[in-house]
Write an enzyme that holds these catalytic residues in place. Structure first.
Site, mmCIF file in Angstrom:
data_model
loop_
_atom_site.group_PDB
_atom_site.id
_atom_site.type_symbol
_atom_site.label_atom_id
_atom_site.label_comp_id
_atom_site.label_asym_id
_atom_site.label_seq_id
_atom_site.Cartn_x
_atom_site.Cartn_y
_atom_site.Cartn_z
ATOM 1 N N ASP A 31 -6.983 -9.433 16.980
ATOM 2 C CA ASP A 31 -6.225 -8.271 16.495
ATOM 3 C C ASP A 31 -6.253 -7.216 17.598
ATOM 4 O O ASP A 31 -7.281 -7.025 18.254
ATOM 5 C CB ASP A 31 -6.874 -7.718 15.211
ATOM 6 N N SER A 124 7.582 -13.134 3.604
ATOM 7 C CA SER A 124 7.695 -12.076 2.592
ATOM 8 C C SER A 124 8.865 -12.370 1.665
ATOM 9 O O SER A 124 9.870 -12.973 2.086
ATOM 10 C CB SER A 124 7.932 -10.756 3.330
ATOM 11 N N TYR A 148 12.854 -5.577 9.972
ATOM 12 C CA TYR A 148 11.566 -6.175 9.588
ATOM 13 C C TYR A 148 11.811 -7.498 8.863
ATOM 14 O O TYR A 148 11.225 -8.537 9.198
ATOM 15 C CB TYR A 148 10.768 -5.220 8.694
ATOM 16 N N LYS A 152 10.996 -11.771 9.766
ATOM 17 C CA LYS A 152 10.365 -12.802 8.913
ATOM 18 C C LYS A 152 11.283 -14.023 8.808
ATOM 19 O O LYS A 152 10.829 -15.162 8.930
ATOM 20 C CB LYS A 152 10.075 -12.237 7.513
ATOM 21 N N TYR A 176 5.026 -13.694 0.399
ATOM 22 C CA TYR A 176 4.263 -12.818 -0.487
ATOM 23 C C TYR A 176 5.215 -11.919 -1.261
ATOM 24 O O TYR A 176 6.173 -11.406 -0.705
ATOM 25 C CB TYR A 176 3.337 -11.867 0.282
ATOM 26 N N ASN A 197 4.647 4.385 2.410
ATOM 27 C CA ASN A 197 5.974 4.007 1.916
ATOM 28 C C ASN A 197 5.875 3.252 0.611
ATOM 29 O O ASN A 197 6.743 3.351 -0.235
ATOM 30 C CB ASN A 197 6.641 3.049 2.928
HETATM 31 P P1 NAD Z 1 -1.707 -4.788 8.331
HETATM 32 O O1 NAD Z 1 -0.913 -3.865 9.194
HETATM 33 O O2 NAD Z 1 -2.799 -4.216 7.519
HETATM 34 O O3 NAD Z 1 -2.293 -5.988 9.202
HETATM 35 C C1 NAD Z 1 -1.615 -6.492 10.327
HETATM 36 C C2 NAD Z 1 -2.626 -6.541 11.467
HETATM 37 O O4 NAD Z 1 -1.953 -7.065 12.630
HETATM 38 C C3 NAD Z 1 -3.177 -5.171 11.837
HETATM 39 O O5 NAD Z 1 -4.599 -5.231 11.859
HETATM 40 C C4 NAD Z 1 -2.615 -4.906 13.232
HETATM 41 O O6 NAD Z 1 -3.518 -4.168 14.041
HETATM 42 C C5 NAD Z 1 -2.382 -6.308 13.753
HETATM 43 N N1 NAD Z 1 -1.324 -6.429 14.762
HETATM 44 C C6 NAD Z 1 -0.061 -5.953 14.718
HETATM 45 N N2 NAD Z 1 0.598 -6.265 15.832
HETATM 46 C C7 NAD Z 1 -0.273 -6.975 16.615
HETATM 47 C C8 NAD Z 1 -0.182 -7.581 17.900
HETATM 48 N N3 NAD Z 1 0.923 -7.506 18.632
HETATM 49 N N4 NAD Z 1 -1.269 -8.239 18.383
HETATM 50 C C9 NAD Z 1 -2.405 -8.299 17.664
HETATM 51 N N5 NAD Z 1 -2.552 -7.739 16.458
HETATM 52 C C10 NAD Z 1 -1.494 -7.088 15.934
HETATM 53 O O7 NAD Z 1 -0.639 -5.543 7.389
HETATM 54 P P2 NAD Z 1 -0.876 -6.466 6.118
HETATM 55 O O8 NAD Z 1 -0.384 -5.740 4.929
HETATM 56 O O9 NAD Z 1 -2.240 -7.019 6.130
HETATM 57 O O10 NAD Z 1 0.184 -7.616 6.420
HETATM 58 C C11 NAD Z 1 -0.178 -8.819 7.069
HETATM 59 C C12 NAD Z 1 1.065 -9.679 7.224
HETATM 60 O O11 NAD Z 1 1.639 -9.921 5.934
HETATM 61 C C13 NAD Z 1 2.152 -9.039 8.068
HETATM 62 O O12 NAD Z 1 2.762 -10.026 8.856
HETATM 63 C C14 NAD Z 1 3.122 -8.515 7.034
HETATM 64 O O13 NAD Z 1 4.426 -8.430 7.542
HETATM 65 C C15 NAD Z 1 3.012 -9.564 5.951
HETATM 66 N N6 NAD Z 1 3.387 -9.078 4.633
HETATM 67 C C16 NAD Z 1 2.794 -7.957 4.126
HETATM 68 C C17 NAD Z 1 3.195 -7.466 2.885
HETATM 69 C C18 NAD Z 1 2.574 -6.219 2.322
HETATM 70 O O14 NAD Z 1 3.149 -5.638 1.397
HETATM 71 N N7 NAD Z 1 1.402 -5.783 2.793
HETATM 72 C C19 NAD Z 1 4.191 -8.141 2.146
HETATM 73 C C20 NAD Z 1 4.757 -9.297 2.676
HETATM 74 C C21 NAD Z 1 4.343 -9.757 3.934
HETATM 75 N N1 UFG Z 2 8.625 3.345 -5.235
HETATM 76 C C1 UFG Z 2 8.730 4.631 -5.737
HETATM 77 N N2 UFG Z 2 8.143 5.651 -5.051
HETATM 78 C C2 UFG Z 2 7.457 5.448 -3.888
HETATM 79 C C3 UFG Z 2 7.347 4.135 -3.392
HETATM 80 C C4 UFG Z 2 7.951 3.103 -4.081
HETATM 81 O O1 UFG Z 2 9.354 4.845 -6.770
HETATM 82 O O2 UFG Z 2 6.948 6.419 -3.309
HETATM 83 C C5 UFG Z 2 9.242 2.223 -5.976
HETATM 84 C C6 UFG Z 2 10.320 1.499 -5.212
HETATM 85 O O3 UFG Z 2 11.567 2.124 -5.399
HETATM 86 C C7 UFG Z 2 10.237 0.093 -5.816
HETATM 87 C C8 UFG Z 2 8.761 -0.067 -6.156
HETATM 88 O O4 UFG Z 2 8.230 1.255 -6.206
HETATM 89 O O5 UFG Z 2 10.972 0.033 -7.014
HETATM 90 C C9 UFG Z 2 7.975 -0.853 -5.097
HETATM 91 O O6 UFG Z 2 8.205 -0.279 -3.826
HETATM 92 P P1 UFG Z 2 7.329 -0.684 -2.534
HETATM 93 O O7 UFG Z 2 7.827 0.140 -1.405
HETATM 94 O O8 UFG Z 2 5.889 -0.613 -2.870
HETATM 95 O O9 UFG Z 2 7.654 -2.224 -2.347
HETATM 96 P P2 UFG Z 2 9.043 -2.969 -2.056
HETATM 97 O O10 UFG Z 2 9.178 -4.023 -3.101
HETATM 98 O O11 UFG Z 2 10.150 -2.021 -1.896
HETATM 99 O O12 UFG Z 2 8.768 -3.624 -0.626
HETATM 100 C C10 UFG Z 2 7.567 -4.331 -0.371
HETATM 101 C C11 UFG Z 2 7.256 -4.265 1.120
HETATM 102 C C12 UFG Z 2 8.287 -5.030 1.891
HETATM 103 C C13 UFG Z 2 8.359 -6.419 1.368
HETATM 104 C C14 UFG Z 2 8.659 -6.422 -0.115
HETATM 105 C C15 UFG Z 2 8.647 -7.825 -0.672
HETATM 106 O O13 UFG Z 2 7.247 -2.914 1.558
HETATM 107 O O14 UFG Z 2 7.896 -5.093 3.230
HETATM 108 O O15 UFG Z 2 7.668 -5.664 -0.794
HETATM 109 O O16 UFG Z 2 7.449 -8.454 -0.348
HETATM 110 F F1 UFG Z 2 9.351 -7.064 2.002
#
Ligand code: NAD
Ligand code: UFG
Length: 337
Positions: A31, A124, A148, A152, A176, A197
């Site tokens: 990382d 995702s 973004y 994916k 996910y 966000n």
């Molecule tokens: P996170 O940001 O907490 O973890 C990602 C990690 O990757 C971080 O520790 C960051 O420092 C590291 N990283 C980023 N770019 C890098 C690089 N170039 N080299 C080395 N390390 C790097 O995010 P997360 O929520 O744990 O998500 C993990 C994965 O799951 C991501 O690929 C994200 O897109 C995917 N994902 C997350 C969600 C969500 O809602 N959290 C939903 C769907 C998919």
């Molecule tokens: N929402 C609010 N207020 C906020 C934030 C969110 O009302 O301040 C609402 C959104 O409108 C939505 C729900 O809460 O209806 C969930 O919103 P999130 O932003 O938590 O999640 P999303 O489903 O929009 O998106 C997330 C990740 C994306 C991913 C997607 C599917 O941010 O990266 O889930 O995995 F692609």
């Protein structure tokens, strides 16, 4: 197995490292700490009594893989590392393509050089765009609405092509839904940078007093109460799904497999706020605002495939998710530093 976990100090990665270690696997984390802290290593050690090997390195750095793969016999990779903020990706698409896609290309090239041939990838539900029907099955149409999401989708295609060309390579794409919650210890969890966000990190900051109130993005959707419906999944359940995916890669015939990881249940924003209040004992004031650009009404998973082939069943419900998130957020108001 010895598993290289890219992004292993991040939110989902750290929980997956704990699951891996507790199941007897060896973990090597790579990382660059762009969105996480080295303190996470101490926390993983506190939970599991094992300190994972750690390389502070970028996934785009060829030399880093040479070092890691020469120092460890890696059986499989779980690839979490990437940038994940939808809004930021619209502002900085080139950075997102460079980090996420180029980073994955370098990883795949070095895996091939060192004969590492199993990979689990963090995709995702965003690849389903605005789904035509719910619950969403893995064979639904794919399209994306922001850079973004496109990273994916393109990475999924790159991995499929790579596995097609190299019959030794086995790829598992995990889509996910909405991961929330935290480890029951309260030692690891999500620590968003700046203004969150996503819904739950924002709600937690309202509850701790960092933010005044929640903005609910629209209450005129065609849903139970007009607010957006999502499939929230406990991060510990999600982490466990990665272990099942690794086991599946060890025994399956196919080179590429794709699974949704969700619970199959949808909750509206207001239902989540109520669950959070119930489990934290805190009020979460909110205001209804205009819809957020790019949001969809409803998104939840068809979990049949993951249940039948992986044996994946989410154990935790929305109350567990909110309780564990609150436990973490109240113990770590400044995040993990
Ligand atoms: P996170 O940001 O907490 O973890 C990602 C990690 O990757 C971080 O520790 C960051 O420092 C590291 N990283 C980023 N770019 C890098 C690089 N170039 N080299 C080395 N390390 C790097 O995010 P997360 O929520 O744990 O998500 C993990 C994965 O799951 C991501 O690929 C994200 O897109 C995917 N994902 C997350 C969600 C969500 O809602 N959290 C939903 C769907 C998919
Ligand atoms: N929402 C609010 N207020 C906020 C934030 C969110 O009302 O301040 C609402 C959104 O409108 C939505 C729900 O809460 O209806 C969930 O919103 P999130 O932003 O938590 O999640 P999303 O489903 O929009 O998106 C997330 C990740 C994306 C991913 C997607 C599917 O941010 O990266 O889930 O995995 F692609």
């Amino acid at each position: 197995m010895k598993v290289l976990v890219t992004g292993g100090t991040g939110y989902i990665g750290s929980h997956t490292c704990v699951e891996l270690i507790e199941s007897g696997h060896e973990v090597v984390i790579m990382d660059n700490l762009y969105n996480s802290s080295a303190e996470v290593l101490n926390r993983i050690e506190q939970i599991t009594s094992v300190r994972p090997a750690f390389y502070e390195a970028d996934i785009r750095d060829h030399a880093a893989y040479k070092k890691i793969f020469n120092e460890h016999h890696i059986d499989a990779v779980i690839h979490f590392a990437g940038l994940k903020a939808v809004g930021e990706s619209v502002e900085k698409p080139l950075e997102y393509y460079d980090n996420n896609i180029y980073g994955t290309l370098v990883l795949l090239e070095e895996m091939r050089n060192f004969h590492v041939n199993k990979i689990v990838f963090s995709s995702s539900a965003t690849v389903y765009g605005d789904p035509k029907e719910v619950p969403i099955r893995e064979d639904a149409e794919l399209h994306t609405t922001n850079p973004y999401g496109s990273t994916k989708l393109y990475i999924e295609q790159i991995m499929k092509d790579a596995a097609h060309a190299d019959s030794d390579l086995k790829v598992c794409l995990l889509r996910y839904f909405n991961p929330i919650g935290a480890h029951q210890s309260g030692l690891i969890g999500e620590t968003p940078n700046g203004i969150p966000n996503n819904l739950l990190p924002y709600v937690a900051q309202v509850a701790t007093g960092i933010r005044d109130y929640l903005r609910v993005w629209g209450n005129d959707y065609d849903t139970v109460d007009g607010t957006g419906v999502r499939d929230y999944i406990h991060v510990v359940d999600l982490a466990h799904g990665h272990l099942l995916a690794l086991e599946y890669l060890n025994k399956c015939e196919e080179n590429v497999c794709v699974f949704n990881l969700g619970t199959g249940n949808g909750y509206s924003v207001l239902q989540v706020v109520q669950a959070f209040e119930r489990n934290s004992g805190r009020k979460v004031p909110y205001q209804i605002c205009e819809r957020r650009a790019g949001d969809i009404a409803t998104c939840y998973a068809d979990t049949t495939k993951a249940r039948e082939l992986l044996g994946f069943i989410a154990k935790y419900d929305i109350d567990d998710m909110c309780r564990d998130l609150w436990n973490f957020a109240s113990k770590n108001p400044e995040g993990i530093q």
